[in-house]
Design a protein around this motif. Structure first.
Motif, PDB file in Angstrom:
ATOM      1  N   GLY A  26       0.767  -1.232   0.000  1.00  0.00           N
ATOM      2  CA  GLY A  26       0.000   0.000   0.000  1.00  0.00           C
ATOM      3  C   GLY A  26       0.793   1.275   0.000  1.00  0.00           C
ATOM      4  N   TYR A  27       2.007   1.261   0.609  1.00  0.00           N
ATOM      5  CA  TYR A  27       2.740   2.530   0.713  1.00  0.00           C
ATOM      6  C   TYR A  27       4.248   2.368   0.846  1.00  0.00           C
ATOM      7  CZ  TYR A  27       3.105   1.432   5.675  1.00  0.00           C
ATOM      8  OH  TYR A  27       3.383   0.809   6.864  1.00  0.00           O
ATOM      9  N   LEU A  28       4.753   1.173   1.113  1.00  0.00           N
ATOM     10  CA  LEU A  28       6.187   0.985   1.312  1.00  0.00           C
ATOM     11  C   LEU A  28       6.915   1.033  -0.027  1.00  0.00           C
ATOM     12  CD1 LEU A  28       6.148  -1.915   3.933  1.00  0.00           C
ATOM     13  CD2 LEU A  28       6.471   0.534   4.351  1.00  0.00           C
ATOM     14  N   SER A  29       8.029   1.745  -0.061  1.00  0.00           N
ATOM     15  CA  SER A  29       8.772   1.896  -1.309  1.00  0.00           C
ATOM     16  C   SER A  29       9.612   0.658  -1.599  1.00  0.00           C
ATOM     17  CB  SER A  29       9.679   3.121  -1.247  1.00  0.00           C
ATOM     18  OG  SER A  29       8.925   4.303  -1.249  1.00  0.00           O
ATOM     19  N   ASN A  30       9.662   0.299  -2.862  1.00  0.00           N
ATOM     20  CA  ASN A  30      10.488  -0.800  -3.341  1.00  0.00           C
ATOM     21  C   ASN A  30      11.943  -0.324  -3.397  1.00  0.00           C
ATOM     22  OD1 ASN A  30      11.827  -2.764  -4.795  1.00  0.00           O
ATOM     23  ND2 ASN A  30      10.360  -2.861  -6.463  1.00  0.00           N
ATOM     24  N   HIS A  31      12.753  -0.813  -2.474  1.00  0.00           N
ATOM     25  CA  HIS A  31      14.166  -0.427  -2.414  1.00  0.00           C
ATOM     26  C   HIS A  31      15.056  -1.323  -3.256  1.00  0.00           C
ATOM     27  CE1 HIS A  31      12.570   1.587   1.119  1.00  0.00           C
ATOM     28  NE2 HIS A  31      13.695   2.234   1.289  1.00  0.00           N
ATOM     29  N   GLY A  32      14.477  -2.305  -3.922  1.00  0.00           N
ATOM     30  CA  GLY A  32      15.284  -3.266  -4.661  1.00  0.00           C
ATOM     31  C   GLY A  32      16.290  -2.649  -5.615  1.00  0.00           C
ATOM     32  N   THR A 120      11.078  10.868   0.222  1.00  0.00           N
ATOM     33  CA  THR A 120      12.277  11.095  -0.606  1.00  0.00           C
ATOM     34  C   THR A 120      12.762   9.855  -1.352  1.00  0.00           C
ATOM     35  OG1 THR A 120      14.054  10.680   1.033  1.00  0.00           O
ATOM     36  CG2 THR A 120      13.049  12.900   1.010  1.00  0.00           C
ATOM     37  N   HIS A 121      12.047   8.745  -1.273  1.00  0.00           N
ATOM     38  CA  HIS A 121      12.516   7.535  -1.967  1.00  0.00           C
ATOM     39  C   HIS A 121      12.658   7.716  -3.478  1.00  0.00           C
ATOM     40  CE1 HIS A 121      11.195   5.506   1.828  1.00  0.00           C
ATOM     41  NE2 HIS A 121      12.306   4.840   1.584  1.00  0.00           N
ATOM     42  N   PRO A 122      11.751   8.442  -4.151  1.00  0.00           N
ATOM     43  CA  PRO A 122      11.914   8.562  -5.607  1.00  0.00           C
ATOM     44  C   PRO A 122      13.219   9.219  -6.026  1.00  0.00           C
ATOM     45  CG  PRO A 122       9.659   9.065  -4.983  1.00  0.00           C
ATOM     46  CD  PRO A 122      10.440   8.959  -3.713  1.00  0.00           C
ATOM     47  N   LEU A 244      15.368   8.019   9.577  1.00  0.00           N
ATOM     48  CA  LEU A 244      16.434   9.017   9.572  1.00  0.00           C
ATOM     49  C   LEU A 244      17.519   8.698   8.551  1.00  0.00           C
ATOM     50  CD1 LEU A 244      17.094  11.692  10.975  1.00  0.00           C
ATOM     51  CD2 LEU A 244      18.616  10.402  12.500  1.00  0.00           C
ATOM     52  N   VAL A 245      17.588   7.468   8.106  1.00  0.00           N
ATOM     53  CA  VAL A 245      18.519   7.109   7.028  1.00  0.00           C
ATOM     54  C   VAL A 245      18.373   8.056   5.834  1.00  0.00           C
ATOM     55  CG1 VAL A 245      18.807   5.362   5.208  1.00  0.00           C
ATOM     56  CG2 VAL A 245      18.872   4.675   7.618  1.00  0.00           C
ATOM     57  N   HIS A 246      17.123   8.440   5.541  1.00  0.00           N
ATOM     58  CA  HIS A 246      16.860   9.222   4.329  1.00  0.00           C
ATOM     59  C   HIS A 246      17.350  10.659   4.426  1.00  0.00           C
ATOM     60  CE1 HIS A 246      13.949   5.902   4.701  1.00  0.00           C
ATOM     61  NE2 HIS A 246      14.299   5.704   3.445  1.00  0.00           N
ATOM     62  N   SER A 247      17.653  11.117   5.628  1.00  0.00           N
ATOM     63  CA  SER A 247      18.216  12.455   5.761  1.00  0.00           C
ATOM     64  C   SER A 247      19.591  12.538   5.114  1.00  0.00           C
ATOM     65  CB  SER A 247      18.310  12.850   7.241  1.00  0.00           C
ATOM     66  OG  SER A 247      19.275  12.054   7.919  1.00  0.00           O
ATOM     67  N   ALA A 248      20.260  11.411   4.968  1.00  0.00           N
ATOM     68  CA  ALA A 248      21.576  11.364   4.320  1.00  0.00           C
ATOM     69  C   ALA A 248      21.503  10.815   2.901  1.00  0.00           C
ATOM     70  CB  ALA A 248      22.541  10.516   5.153  1.00  0.00           C
ATOM     71  N   THR A 249      20.691   9.794   2.687  1.00  0.00           N
ATOM     72  CA  THR A 249      20.659   9.180   1.353  1.00  0.00           C
ATOM     73  C   THR A 249      19.969  10.063   0.321  1.00  0.00           C
ATOM     74  OG1 THR A 249      18.690   7.911   2.010  1.00  0.00           O
ATOM     75  CG2 THR A 249      20.823   6.818   2.235  1.00  0.00           C
ATOM     76  N   ALA A 250      19.024  10.900   0.738  1.00  0.00           N
ATOM     77  CA  ALA A 250      18.366  11.798  -0.225  1.00  0.00           C
ATOM     78  C   ALA A 250      19.320  12.861  -0.763  1.00  0.00           C
ATOM     79  CB  ALA A 250      17.126  12.438   0.401  1.00  0.00           C
ATOM     80  N   PRO A 251      20.026  13.612   0.101  1.00  0.00           N
ATOM     81  CA  PRO A 251      20.967  14.580  -0.465  1.00  0.00           C
ATOM     82  C   PRO A 251      22.110  13.917  -1.228  1.00  0.00           C
ATOM     83  CG  PRO A 251      21.241  14.449   1.911  1.00  0.00           C
ATOM     84  CD  PRO A 251      19.972  13.701   1.571  1.00  0.00           C
TER      85      PRO A 251
END
Length: 352
Positions: A26-32, A120-122, A244-251
Protein backbone atom coordinates in the motif's frame (compact mmCIF):
# COMPACT_ATOMS: atom_id res chain seq x y z
CA UNK A 1 35.11 -1.24 -7.38
CA UNK A 2 33.61 -4.02 -9.45
CA UNK A 3 32.28 -3.05 -12.84
CA UNK A 4 28.65 -3.91 -13.46
CA UNK A 5 29.12 -3.93 -17.23
CA UNK A 6 31.43 -6.94 -17.12
CA UNK A 7 29.17 -9.39 -15.31
CA UNK A 8 25.72 -8.11 -16.19
CA UNK A 9 24.38 -8.92 -12.75
CA UNK A 10 22.93 -5.48 -12.16
CA UNK A 11 21.12 -5.47 -15.50
CA UNK A 12 19.65 -8.89 -14.75
CA UNK A 13 18.50 -7.71 -11.33
CA UNK A 14 16.93 -4.54 -12.75
CA UNK A 15 15.02 -6.57 -15.33
CA UNK A 16 13.69 -8.77 -12.55
CA UNK A 17 12.67 -5.76 -10.49
CA UNK A 18 10.89 -4.05 -13.36
CA UNK A 19 8.24 -6.74 -13.10
CA UNK A 20 7.34 -5.26 -9.68
CA UNK A 21 5.75 -1.98 -8.75
CA UNK A 22 7.54 0.91 -7.03
CA UNK A 23 5.59 0.30 -3.81
CA UNK A 24 4.14 -2.64 -1.89
CA UNK A 25 1.77 -3.17 1.02
CA UNK A 26 0.00 0.00 0.00
CA UNK A 27 2.74 2.53 0.71
CA UNK A 28 6.19 0.98 1.31
CA UNK A 29 8.77 1.90 -1.31
CA UNK A 30 10.49 -0.80 -3.34
CA UNK A 31 14.17 -0.43 -2.41
CA UNK A 32 15.28 -3.27 -4.66
CA UNK A 33 16.83 -1.16 -7.45
CA UNK A 34 18.75 0.95 -4.94
CA UNK A 35 20.09 -1.97 -2.92
CA UNK A 36 21.20 -4.11 -5.87
CA UNK A 37 22.91 -1.11 -7.47
CA UNK A 38 24.81 -0.45 -4.25
CA UNK A 39 25.82 -4.10 -3.91
CA UNK A 40 27.06 -4.29 -7.50
CA UNK A 41 28.85 -0.98 -7.06
CA UNK A 42 30.80 -2.21 -4.04
CA UNK A 43 31.86 -5.57 -5.40
CA UNK A 44 29.06 -7.71 -3.97
CA UNK A 45 27.48 -8.82 -7.24
CA UNK A 46 27.64 -12.44 -6.15
CA UNK A 47 25.11 -11.66 -3.41
CA UNK A 48 22.66 -9.73 -5.59
CA UNK A 49 20.39 -12.47 -6.89
CA UNK A 50 20.35 -14.34 -3.58
CA UNK A 51 19.34 -11.14 -1.80
CA UNK A 52 16.73 -10.42 -4.46
CA UNK A 53 15.27 -13.92 -4.19
CA UNK A 54 14.22 -13.09 -0.64
CA UNK A 55 13.31 -9.45 -1.18
CA UNK A 56 11.04 -9.82 -4.18
CA UNK A 57 8.71 -12.21 -2.33
CA UNK A 58 7.11 -9.21 -0.62
CA UNK A 59 6.83 -6.98 -3.69
CA UNK A 60 3.63 -6.26 -5.60
CA UNK A 61 3.14 -6.56 -9.33
CA UNK A 62 3.41 -3.53 -11.59
CA UNK A 63 0.15 -1.54 -11.43
CA UNK A 64 -1.89 -1.49 -14.60
CA UNK A 65 -1.98 1.60 -16.80
CA UNK A 66 -4.93 3.98 -16.76
CA UNK A 67 -4.51 6.47 -19.58
CA UNK A 68 -1.61 7.69 -21.67
CA UNK A 69 0.12 10.82 -20.37
CA UNK A 70 0.99 13.41 -23.02
CA UNK A 71 3.01 16.60 -23.28
CA UNK A 72 -0.27 18.50 -23.08
CA UNK A 73 -1.68 16.98 -19.87
CA UNK A 74 1.24 15.73 -17.74
CA UNK A 75 0.67 18.42 -15.11
CA UNK A 76 -2.77 16.96 -14.36
CA UNK A 77 -1.16 13.59 -13.53
CA UNK A 78 1.58 15.01 -11.30
CA UNK A 79 1.41 13.53 -7.81
CA UNK A 80 -1.11 10.82 -8.76
CA UNK A 81 0.31 7.47 -7.62
CA UNK A 82 -2.50 5.74 -9.44
CA UNK A 83 -0.86 6.88 -12.68
CA UNK A 84 2.61 5.52 -11.88
CA UNK A 85 2.56 3.01 -14.75
CA UNK A 86 1.43 5.77 -17.10
CA UNK A 87 4.28 7.94 -15.88
CA UNK A 88 6.93 5.27 -16.42
CA UNK A 89 5.63 4.66 -19.92
CA UNK A 90 5.60 8.40 -20.70
CA UNK A 91 9.17 8.93 -19.49
CA UNK A 92 10.24 5.74 -21.25
CA UNK A 93 8.94 7.09 -24.55
CA UNK A 94 11.03 10.22 -24.10
CA UNK A 95 14.14 8.24 -23.23
CA UNK A 96 13.67 6.20 -26.41
CA UNK A 97 13.66 9.38 -28.50
CA UNK A 98 16.25 11.61 -26.79
CA UNK A 99 19.51 11.28 -24.84
CA UNK A 100 18.92 10.40 -21.20
CA UNK A 101 20.79 13.47 -19.93
CA UNK A 102 18.50 15.72 -21.95
CA UNK A 103 15.39 14.06 -20.54
CA UNK A 104 16.77 14.23 -17.00
CA UNK A 105 17.65 17.91 -17.36
CA UNK A 106 14.11 18.67 -18.52
CA UNK A 107 12.35 16.79 -15.72
CA UNK A 108 14.70 17.57 -12.84
CA UNK A 109 13.53 21.18 -12.27
CA UNK A 110 9.92 20.12 -12.76
CA UNK A 111 10.16 17.41 -10.11
CA UNK A 112 12.67 18.92 -7.69
CA UNK A 113 10.08 20.92 -5.68
CA UNK A 114 8.31 17.61 -5.00
CA UNK A 115 11.33 15.92 -3.44
CA UNK A 116 9.38 15.22 -0.22
CA UNK A 117 7.10 12.69 -1.94
CA UNK A 118 7.22 9.11 -0.60
CA UNK A 119 9.68 10.20 2.10
CA UNK A 120 12.28 11.10 -0.61
CA UNK A 121 12.52 7.54 -1.97
CA UNK A 122 11.91 8.56 -5.61
CA UNK A 123 14.86 10.96 -5.78
CA UNK A 124 17.04 8.35 -4.09
CA UNK A 125 16.09 5.85 -6.78
CA UNK A 126 16.90 8.43 -9.45
CA UNK A 127 20.32 9.00 -7.87
CA UNK A 128 21.20 5.31 -8.02
CA UNK A 129 20.01 5.07 -11.63
CA UNK A 130 22.04 8.10 -12.68
CA UNK A 131 25.19 6.87 -10.93
CA UNK A 132 25.12 3.69 -12.99
CA UNK A 133 24.49 5.56 -16.23
CA UNK A 134 27.37 7.93 -15.52
CA UNK A 135 29.88 5.30 -14.44
CA UNK A 136 28.92 2.22 -16.45
CA UNK A 137 27.23 3.60 -19.54
CA UNK A 138 23.72 3.12 -20.83
CA UNK A 139 21.79 0.13 -22.08
CA UNK A 140 18.13 -0.89 -22.16
CA UNK A 141 17.75 -2.04 -18.50
CA UNK A 142 19.47 1.09 -17.21
CA UNK A 143 17.39 3.44 -19.33
CA UNK A 144 14.29 1.56 -18.20
CA UNK A 145 15.36 1.99 -14.57
CA UNK A 146 15.71 5.73 -15.07
CA UNK A 147 12.22 5.81 -16.59
CA UNK A 148 10.80 3.92 -13.60
CA UNK A 149 12.65 6.17 -11.15
CA UNK A 150 11.59 9.46 -12.75
CA UNK A 151 8.07 8.13 -13.24
CA UNK A 152 7.82 7.18 -9.58
CA UNK A 153 8.97 10.64 -8.57
CA UNK A 154 6.36 12.27 -10.79
CA UNK A 155 3.63 10.01 -9.40
CA UNK A 156 4.60 10.76 -5.79
CA UNK A 157 5.46 14.44 -6.31
CA UNK A 158 4.82 16.31 -3.04
CA UNK A 159 5.99 19.72 -1.88
CA UNK A 160 6.68 20.60 1.74
CA UNK A 161 3.96 22.69 3.44
CA UNK A 162 6.35 25.58 4.06
CA UNK A 163 8.54 27.52 1.62
CA UNK A 164 12.26 27.15 2.30
CA UNK A 165 14.69 29.81 1.08
CA UNK A 166 18.15 29.15 2.52
CA UNK A 167 20.17 32.34 2.19
CA UNK A 168 22.28 32.60 5.33
CA UNK A 169 25.92 31.89 6.04
CA UNK A 170 25.75 28.67 8.05
CA UNK A 171 27.55 25.45 7.21
CA UNK A 172 25.48 22.26 6.85
CA UNK A 173 26.78 20.93 10.15
CA UNK A 174 25.88 24.12 12.00
CA UNK A 175 22.47 24.42 10.38
CA UNK A 176 21.71 20.76 11.09
CA UNK A 177 22.71 21.11 14.73
CA UNK A 178 20.35 24.07 15.13
CA UNK A 179 17.25 22.22 13.92
CA UNK A 180 14.46 21.81 16.47
CA UNK A 181 12.26 18.70 16.55
CA UNK A 182 8.56 18.53 15.77
CA UNK A 183 6.27 18.16 18.77
CA UNK A 184 5.07 14.64 17.92
CA UNK A 185 7.68 12.39 16.38
CA UNK A 186 5.64 9.21 16.67
CA UNK A 187 3.91 9.80 13.35
CA UNK A 188 4.12 8.97 9.67
CA UNK A 189 6.01 11.26 7.37
CA UNK A 190 2.96 13.15 6.09
CA UNK A 191 1.84 13.99 9.63
CA UNK A 192 5.40 14.98 10.36
CA UNK A 193 5.57 17.35 7.39
CA UNK A 194 2.30 18.92 8.54
CA UNK A 195 3.93 19.93 11.84
CA UNK A 196 6.83 21.83 10.27
CA UNK A 197 5.08 25.22 9.80
CA UNK A 198 4.23 25.37 13.51
CA UNK A 199 7.60 24.11 14.76
CA UNK A 200 9.26 27.10 16.39
CA UNK A 201 12.74 27.78 15.07
CA UNK A 202 12.65 25.25 12.25
CA UNK A 203 12.32 27.64 9.34
CA UNK A 204 14.98 30.10 10.63
CA UNK A 205 17.38 27.19 11.06
CA UNK A 206 16.65 25.92 7.55
CA UNK A 207 16.98 29.35 5.98
CA UNK A 208 20.34 29.85 7.71
CA UNK A 209 22.18 27.53 5.31
CA UNK A 210 24.58 29.10 2.82
CA UNK A 211 23.89 28.34 -0.85
CA UNK A 212 26.91 29.51 -2.87
CA UNK A 213 26.66 30.91 -6.38
CA UNK A 214 29.72 29.15 -7.76
CA UNK A 215 28.82 25.65 -9.02
CA UNK A 216 31.91 24.00 -7.58
CA UNK A 217 31.21 25.62 -4.22
CA UNK A 218 27.68 24.24 -4.44
CA UNK A 219 29.07 20.76 -4.97
CA UNK A 220 31.34 21.18 -1.95
CA UNK A 221 28.45 22.43 0.19
CA UNK A 222 26.25 19.51 -0.87
CA UNK A 223 29.09 17.10 -0.10
CA UNK A 224 29.35 18.70 3.34
CA UNK A 225 25.61 18.28 3.81
CA UNK A 226 25.77 14.56 3.06
CA UNK A 227 28.64 14.23 5.49
CA UNK A 228 26.85 16.16 8.24
CA UNK A 229 23.65 14.13 7.84
CA UNK A 230 25.57 10.85 7.86
CA UNK A 231 27.49 11.75 11.01
CA UNK A 232 24.28 13.02 12.59
CA UNK A 233 22.80 9.54 12.20
CA UNK A 234 25.67 8.14 14.24
CA UNK A 235 24.44 10.01 17.31
CA UNK A 236 20.74 10.53 16.68
CA UNK A 237 19.64 7.56 14.58
CA UNK A 238 17.90 5.92 17.51
CA UNK A 239 15.08 8.46 17.16
CA UNK A 240 13.82 6.47 14.17
CA UNK A 241 16.49 4.15 12.88
CA UNK A 242 14.87 3.58 9.48
CA UNK A 243 13.40 6.93 8.58
CA UNK A 244 16.43 9.02 9.57
CA UNK A 245 18.52 7.11 7.03
CA UNK A 246 16.86 9.22 4.33
CA UNK A 247 18.22 12.45 5.76
CA UNK A 248 21.58 11.36 4.32
CA UNK A 249 20.66 9.18 1.35
CA UNK A 250 18.37 11.80 -0.22
CA UNK A 251 20.97 14.58 -0.46
CA UNK A 252 23.54 12.02 -1.59
CA UNK A 253 21.22 11.06 -4.45
CA UNK A 254 21.14 14.71 -5.48
CA UNK A 255 24.93 14.93 -5.19
CA UNK A 256 25.34 11.90 -7.43
CA UNK A 257 23.07 13.47 -10.01
CA UNK A 258 24.81 16.87 -10.22
CA UNK A 259 27.39 15.82 -12.86
CA UNK A 260 24.56 14.91 -15.25
CA UNK A 261 22.76 18.24 -14.79
CA UNK A 262 23.37 21.71 -16.19
CA UNK A 263 25.26 23.77 -13.63
CA UNK A 264 22.50 26.37 -13.48
CA UNK A 265 20.36 23.74 -11.69
CA UNK A 266 22.91 22.99 -8.98
CA UNK A 267 22.06 25.77 -6.54
CA UNK A 268 18.35 24.92 -6.45
CA UNK A 269 19.28 21.26 -6.09
CA UNK A 270 21.34 22.00 -2.97
CA UNK A 271 18.60 24.16 -1.45
CA UNK A 272 15.92 21.53 -2.04
CA UNK A 273 18.07 18.63 -0.84
CA UNK A 274 18.75 20.57 2.35
CA UNK A 275 15.03 21.21 2.87
CA UNK A 276 14.38 17.47 2.62
CA UNK A 277 17.18 16.64 5.05
CA UNK A 278 15.99 19.29 7.50
CA UNK A 279 12.42 18.00 7.36
CA UNK A 280 13.33 14.36 7.94
CA UNK A 281 15.74 15.33 10.72
CA UNK A 282 13.16 17.45 12.55
CA UNK A 283 10.63 14.65 12.36
CA UNK A 284 12.78 11.64 13.21
CA UNK A 285 16.12 12.53 14.87
CA UNK A 286 16.35 11.84 18.58
CA UNK A 287 16.58 14.74 21.02
CA UNK A 288 19.78 13.58 22.69
CA UNK A 289 22.72 11.66 21.24
CA UNK A 290 24.01 8.22 22.03
CA UNK A 291 27.48 6.88 21.19
CA UNK A 292 27.76 4.90 17.98
CA UNK A 293 29.75 1.67 17.59
CA UNK A 294 33.48 2.14 16.98
CA UNK A 295 34.54 1.44 13.40
CA UNK A 296 38.19 2.44 13.76
CA UNK A 297 39.43 -1.14 13.33
CA UNK A 298 37.35 -1.84 10.21
CA UNK A 299 37.88 -1.09 6.54
CA UNK A 300 35.06 0.34 4.39
CA UNK A 301 34.84 -3.01 2.60
CA UNK A 302 34.35 -4.84 5.90
CA UNK A 303 31.62 -2.43 6.94
CA UNK A 304 29.76 -2.88 3.67
CA UNK A 305 30.16 -6.66 3.94
CA UNK A 306 28.44 -6.47 7.33
CA UNK A 307 25.64 -4.41 5.82
CA UNK A 308 25.04 -6.98 3.09
CA UNK A 309 25.14 -9.80 5.62
CA UNK A 310 22.57 -7.92 7.72
CA UNK A 311 20.34 -7.82 4.63
CA UNK A 312 18.03 -4.89 5.34
CA UNK A 313 17.66 -2.60 2.35
CA UNK A 314 17.96 0.56 4.46
CA UNK A 315 21.17 -0.68 6.04
CA UNK A 316 22.64 -1.43 2.61
CA UNK A 317 21.78 1.91 1.05
CA UNK A 318 22.93 3.86 4.13
CA UNK A 319 26.22 1.96 4.22
CA UNK A 320 26.61 2.87 0.54
CA UNK A 321 26.31 6.56 1.43
CA UNK A 322 28.59 6.19 4.45
CA UNK A 323 31.28 4.69 2.21
CA UNK A 324 30.97 7.73 -0.08
CA UNK A 325 31.52 10.00 2.91
CA UNK A 326 34.45 7.94 4.18
CA UNK A 327 36.07 7.96 0.75
CA UNK A 328 35.86 11.76 0.64
CA UNK A 329 37.59 12.10 4.00
CA UNK A 330 41.18 13.23 3.68
CA UNK A 331 42.23 12.45 7.24
CA UNK A 332 41.08 8.86 7.72
CA UNK A 333 38.00 9.88 9.70
CA UNK A 334 36.01 6.71 10.44
CA UNK A 335 32.93 8.37 11.93
CA UNK A 336 30.90 7.75 8.77
CA UNK A 337 31.69 4.05 9.06
CA UNK A 338 30.58 4.20 12.70
CA UNK A 339 27.29 5.67 11.48
CA UNK A 340 26.87 2.70 9.15
CA UNK A 341 27.58 0.32 12.03
CA UNK A 342 24.96 2.17 14.05
CA UNK A 343 22.36 1.43 11.36
CA UNK A 344 23.39 -2.23 11.42
CA UNK A 345 23.02 -2.21 15.21
CA UNK A 346 19.71 -0.32 15.37
CA UNK A 347 17.69 -1.72 12.46
CA UNK A 348 15.99 -5.07 12.89
CA UNK A 349 16.41 -7.19 9.75
CA UNK A 350 12.77 -8.15 10.04
CA UNK A 351 11.58 -4.52 9.87
CA UNK A 352 12.45 -3.92 6.23
Amino acid sequence: METTRGNGTLDEALERLHASGPEFNGYLSNHGPMAVEAMARHGRSAAVHRWLDAYETKLDEVPGPRARITDADWREALGDIGRVADWSAYIGEQLAERPWREVLAEWWPRLLPGIAGAATHPVIRVGHAVRTLLTEGEDAPRRAELAHAIGYWAARHLTLPVAVRPSGGASPAAALAALPRVADQQVGVLAGYAQLPATSGWLPAVDSLRVPEDPEAVREQLTALVRAATLNYAGYGHGDEIMLVHSATAPNAVLRTLPALPEELWGASLATAWAATAAVTAIYAADTPRPAPDASSLTPEEVFERAVAHGDEHVIKFADTALDVAAASEDGDTRALSAALNAIHLIDPEDG
